[in-house]
Design an enzyme around this catalytic site. Structure first.
Site, mmCIF file in Angstrom:
data_model
loop_
_atom_site.group_PDB
_atom_site.id
_atom_site.type_symbol
_atom_site.label_atom_id
_atom_site.label_comp_id
_atom_site.label_asym_id
_atom_site.label_seq_id
_atom_site.Cartn_x
_atom_site.Cartn_y
_atom_site.Cartn_z
ATOM 1 N N ASP A 14 9.671 2.790 1.799
ATOM 2 C CA ASP A 14 8.364 3.664 1.926
ATOM 3 C C ASP A 14 8.069 3.614 3.588
ATOM 4 O O ASP A 14 7.313 2.448 4.111
ATOM 5 C CB ASP A 14 7.217 3.079 1.305
ATOM 6 C CG ASP A 14 5.790 4.161 1.646
ATOM 7 O OD1 ASP A 14 5.758 4.661 2.692
ATOM 8 O OD2 ASP A 14 4.848 3.876 1.019
ATOM 9 N N LYS A 62 2.687 11.243 6.935
ATOM 10 C CA LYS A 62 1.867 10.847 8.164
ATOM 11 C C LYS A 62 2.408 11.799 9.441
ATOM 12 O O LYS A 62 2.096 13.022 9.426
ATOM 13 C CB LYS A 62 1.820 9.516 8.595
ATOM 14 C CG LYS A 62 0.929 8.705 7.314
ATOM 15 C CD LYS A 62 0.526 7.316 7.990
ATOM 16 C CE LYS A 62 -0.260 6.659 6.616
ATOM 17 N NZ LYS A 62 -1.332 6.978 6.116
ATOM 18 N N PHE A 68 0.957 -1.056 -0.026
ATOM 19 C CA PHE A 68 -0.078 0.072 0.151
ATOM 20 C C PHE A 68 0.820 1.068 0.031
ATOM 21 O O PHE A 68 1.642 1.530 1.089
ATOM 22 C CB PHE A 68 -0.826 0.251 1.073
ATOM 23 C CG PHE A 68 -1.925 1.269 1.183
ATOM 24 C CD1 PHE A 68 -3.147 0.959 0.426
ATOM 25 C CD2 PHE A 68 -1.556 2.473 1.497
ATOM 26 C CE1 PHE A 68 -3.892 1.909 0.157
ATOM 27 C CE2 PHE A 68 -2.400 3.517 1.256
ATOM 28 C CZ PHE A 68 -3.603 3.211 0.489
HETATM 29 C C1 LIG Z 1 3.044 2.710 3.403
HETATM 30 C C2 LIG Z 1 2.226 4.006 2.884
HETATM 31 N N1 LIG Z 1 2.590 4.726 1.969
HETATM 32 C C3 LIG Z 1 1.766 5.647 1.484
HETATM 33 C C4 LIG Z 1 0.432 6.111 2.041
HETATM 34 C C5 LIG Z 1 -0.312 7.198 1.480
HETATM 35 O O1 LIG Z 1 -0.494 8.291 2.328
HETATM 36 P P1 LIG Z 1 -1.303 9.357 2.020
HETATM 37 O O2 LIG Z 1 -2.738 8.865 2.277
HETATM 38 O O3 LIG Z 1 -0.933 10.392 2.929
HETATM 39 O O4 LIG Z 1 -1.405 9.718 0.509
HETATM 40 C C6 LIG Z 1 0.209 5.322 3.125
HETATM 41 C C7 LIG Z 1 -1.225 5.600 3.685
HETATM 42 O O5 LIG Z 1 -1.651 4.706 4.523
HETATM 43 C C8 LIG Z 1 1.019 4.220 3.686
HETATM 44 O O6 LIG Z 1 0.563 3.664 4.567
#
Ligand SMILES: Cc1ncc(COP(=O)(O)O)c(C=O)c1O
Length: 408
Positions: free
Chosen positions: A232, A261, A147
């Site tokens: 990530d 976040k 994700f």
């Molecule tokens: C590992 C990871 N990357 C990217 C994102 C995307 O972040 P955003 O919702 O701020 O676009 C998330 C969101 O849950 C995430 O958990």
């Protein structure tokens, strides 16, 4: 907390959303009006312990006093300049964030998905300019069950059909391999590979922790094959797992770290691509940008977040309370919990499907004053603010026990 300002009832507000709000979420029926620390309060004044913390965007608790003070101070001075001009907060933010992660340079963005998109662009540019991949041939290897966000490029390499279906055509150039499988990764990486993009722990998939040695293996492989390791850490980073970054559990330093976040302190969206100069140095004026990325308010809040992490106190706390969480969950195995995965203050808990779906268990916990979120099937995820007290955490665990016993 002072008494809530009564406006419309929760029921009324939920009903009112129906015809006017896009139905891209299916929230639990709780309407939050106020929050402080690990607690939120609904419109009727009912209090709930927040065991989700905005998917880790609230690592430092709701309305953390140091972060709110930094935001207020900045709101009174300067909020937005665009990057057409310099602002007096950005250099300090970049310096401190780079130092915190042990990397050289920062590309400030806003949301997590934007950081991922930016990371992809930078990796491709690096592949063409530094590695020498022929034009438009760069590939990026990603993991199944990933994700990384919701843009069309990102959902294009998702393996979740709900996230993808109906949104094609998708961008080419991605190869998907099973997570936690170094042999499959090795087979997918070749001379066109710009980067391997993975979550050090797969959060949305259910807090999936790879075997010890996997991240080290990814590091060695990417180095050997001359491609970038892009981690990530948008959900796993910034204290959640008991370390500043989850990759630190294996003492691994990726080439590129994506943050988001919690970097915004639960106040504003702040994300960043952090990388070595050889990588981020490929960007030149006009090639990438964002109206809001690196704005003074975001930089002020982000700097205050980095200051909190520089002390190491939150990381220590997540590690210490992580032991309490793990012990508590171990005690629930066989009593409605069939298994769990935990690192720091973060756990994916598999509930016996006979007791209900993750959604049903979450709804019952909500009725008992504890907010969590289901992931897939009968799995729920626990990720309280790192400011939670031991007593509050133990309370949440005994509420979970009560709910599971009640459901049996
Ligand atoms: C590992 C990871 N990357 C990217 C994102 C995307 O972040 P955003 O919702 O701020 O676009 C998330 C969101 O849950 C995430 O958990």
């Amino acid at each position: 907390m002072t008494a809530p300002v009564r406006t419309r009832s929760s029921e009324d507000l939920i009903r009112a959303e129906g015809p006017v709000l896009a139905h891209n979420y299916h929230p639990l029926p709780v309407v939050v009006a106020r929050a402080e620390g690990a607690w939120v309060e609904d419109v009727e004044g009912r209090r709930y312990l927040d065991m989700l913390a905005g998917y880790s965007a609230l690592n430092f608790g709701h309305r953390n006093p140091a972060l709110i003070a930094a935001a207020h101070e900045q709101l009174d001075r300067l909020t937005l300049t665009s990057r057409a001009f310099h602002n007096d907060r950005l250099a300090g933010f970049a310096e401190r964030l780079a130092a915190l992660t042990g990397l050289d340079m920062v590309l400030p963005m806003n949301t997590g998905a934007e950081a991922v998109e930016s990371g992809i662009k930078v990796a491709r540019k690096w592949a063409y300019e530094v590695k020498g991949v022929p034009a438009d041939r760069a590939t990026i290897v990603v993991a199944a069950e990933n994700f990384h966000g919701r843009t069309t490029t990102i959902v294009g390499f998702s393996t979740d059909e709900t996230a993808r279906a109906g949104f094609g055509p998708f961008a080419p150039g991605f190869r998907i391999v099973p997570y936690n499988d170094l042999a499959a990764l090795e087979a997918a990486v070749d001379e066109t590979t710009a980067a391997v993009l993975i979550e050090p722990i797969q959060g949305e998939a259910g807090v999936i922790i790879p075997d010890d040695g996997y991240l080290t293996g990814v590091r060695e492989l990417t180095r050997r094959m001359n491609c970038l390791f892009v981690a990530d850490e948008i959900q796993s980073g910034l204290g959640r797992t008991g370390r500043t970054l989850a990759v630190e559990h294996e003492r691994v330093v990726p080439d590129v770290v994506l943050l988001g976040k919690a970097l915004g302190g639960g106040i504003v969206p702040v994300s960043a691509v952090v990388a070595d100069r050889e990588v981020l140095g490929v960007l030149r004026p006009g090639e990438h940008g964002s109206t809001f990325g690196g704005n003074p308010l975001a930089a002020a809040v982000g700097t205050a977040v980095v200051e909190l992490l520089e002390t190491g106190a939150f990381q220590r706390r997540a590690a210490e309370l992580g032991t309490v969480l793990r012990d508590g969950l171990t005690g629930l195995v066989g009593k409605g919990v069939v298994g769990f995965r935990a690192r720091g203050l973060w756990a994916g808990v598999d509930i016996d499907p006979a007791l209900g779906t993750g959604r049903e268990i979450s709804a019952r916990l909500m009725n008992e004053g504890v907010l969590v979120k289901d992931t897939h099937g009968s799995t729920i995820r626990l990720a309280p603010p790192l400011t939670i007290t031991e007593e509050e955490l133990l309370d949440a665990l005994s509420t979970l026990e009560r709910v599971l016993v009640g459901a049996a």
